[in-house]
Design an enzyme around this catalytic site. Structure first.
Site, short mmCIF file in Angstrom:
data_model
loop_
_atom_site.label_atom_id
_atom_site.label_comp_id
_atom_site.label_asym_id
_atom_site.label_seq_id
_atom_site.Cartn_x
_atom_site.Cartn_y
_atom_site.Cartn_z
N ASP A 83 56.47 31.03 15.81
CA ASP A 83 56.52 30.33 17.09
C ASP A 83 56.72 31.26 18.29
O ASP A 83 57.23 32.38 18.15
CB ASP A 83 57.68 29.33 17.09
CG ASP A 83 57.38 28.08 16.30
OD1 ASP A 83 56.43 28.09 15.48
OD2 ASP A 83 58.11 27.08 16.47
N HIS A 134 51.96 24.76 21.07
CA HIS A 134 53.43 24.71 21.12
C HIS A 134 53.92 24.45 22.54
O HIS A 134 54.99 24.94 22.93
CB HIS A 134 54.00 26.02 20.57
CG HIS A 134 55.46 25.98 20.25
ND1 HIS A 134 56.12 24.86 19.80
CD2 HIS A 134 56.42 26.96 20.31
CE1 HIS A 134 57.39 25.14 19.59
NE2 HIS A 134 57.61 26.41 19.90
N HIS A 138 57.31 25.85 26.74
CA HIS A 138 58.46 25.64 25.84
C HIS A 138 59.55 24.81 26.52
O HIS A 138 60.75 25.11 26.42
CB HIS A 138 59.02 26.97 25.34
CG HIS A 138 59.71 26.87 24.01
ND1 HIS A 138 61.04 26.54 23.88
CD2 HIS A 138 59.25 27.05 22.75
CE1 HIS A 138 61.38 26.53 22.60
NE2 HIS A 138 60.31 26.84 21.89
N HIS A 230 59.67 33.37 14.09
CA HIS A 230 59.28 33.60 15.49
C HIS A 230 58.67 34.99 15.67
O HIS A 230 59.19 35.97 15.15
CB HIS A 230 60.48 33.45 16.41
CG HIS A 230 61.00 32.05 16.50
ND1 HIS A 230 61.82 31.51 15.53
CD2 HIS A 230 60.81 31.08 17.42
CE1 HIS A 230 62.12 30.26 15.85
NE2 HIS A 230 61.52 29.98 17.00
#
Length: 260
Positions: A83, A134, A138, A230
């Site tokens: 991510d 995504h 964020h 990540h």
């Protein structure tokens, strides 16, 4: 002569009494001129009233995860997901590690990072990995916002991905922080994306040591697990260091495969 003198004397007295002579000053006071008043300034014009429309309240998060999330691979093999990238410092190194291990992964990319580093998105796709939307930046409160804002955010990110790779497939969407609501799941589905959650979270976002990441994944992994890691959002040296043994461990126990 005396008569004339007397007459002149009487005439002088008469002039003094009547004020016709020039010997007595005129004591009459002239009235003071009235003061000239300047007109009062006009009152200031009222400022235009600014209409402030209240923002809609943020939606409360559900007590449990909503239905419709993909939480396992559906097969014995596990899946790796990364991510918050692409990141110019860490994504290339993660890609090198995956290539050396001959496994593929899913990269959940953030729109602002995609816009900055489109060449990394192209490399991800070129090397056979999968893309996942995504969100644009964020936003951890995105799921609590009106559905129209959620949709605009996902569409904007999708457009950035396709600007980098016009024919890219983006089959999944992952909500920042895993803060899902039924509205997010519904919007993602309308845009042709499945909502991707995870099974194993070693909390590498908190920057533990590499051995700690390896141990957490080893203990929590089960057949069909989806592992959250990540490659963006900060220093990912520990995650990168953990990948070598982590991937070998998962490959030996369950196999590592791409999500379907």
């Amino acid at each position: 002569m005396r008569s004339r003198a007397l007459l002149a004397h009487l005439l002088g007295l008469l002039l003094v009494v009547t004020g016709c002579g020039g010997g007595r000053p005129d004591t009459t006071v002239a009235p003071a001129p009235s003061a000239t008043l300047s007109p009062a300034p006009p009152p200031p014009a009222p400022k235009p009233t600014r209409v402030v429309r209240p923002k809609p309240p943020l939606r409360a998060l559900p007590a449990k995860l909503p239905a419709g999330l993909k939480r396992t691979t559906g097969v014995r093999a596990v899946a790796l997901t990364f991510d918050d990238g692409p990141d110019p410092a860490w994504t290339p190194k993660v890609l090198d590690r995956l290539r050396a291990a001959k496994v593929s992964a899913t990269f959940c990319v953030v729109g602002t990072q995609v816009r900055r580093h489109p060449e990394l998105v192209r490399r991800i796709v070129r090397e056979g990995h999968q893309l996942c939307n995504h969100s644009w930046n964020h936003d951890l409160d995105l799921a609590r916002r009106p559905a129209a804002q959620i949709r605009a955010d996902l569409v904007r990110t999708d457009r950035a991905i396709r600007a980098a790779v016009p024919d890219a497939k983006v089959p999944f969407y992952r909500q920042p922080g895993g803060r899902w609501t039924p509205e997010v799941v519904a919007v993602a589905k309308q845009l042709g994306m499945r909502s991707l959650h995870w099974t194993v979270d070693p909390r590498d976002w908190a920057r533990p040591t590499a051995p700690a990441i390896e141990k957490r994944v080893h203990r929590a992994a089960r057949p069909g697990a989806i592992v959250l890691l990540h490659d963006g959002g900060g220093n990912r040296a520990a995650t990168l260091a953990a990948c070598r043994r982590l991937i070998a461990d998962l490959s030996g126990r369950y196999g590592v495969a791409q999500l379907r």
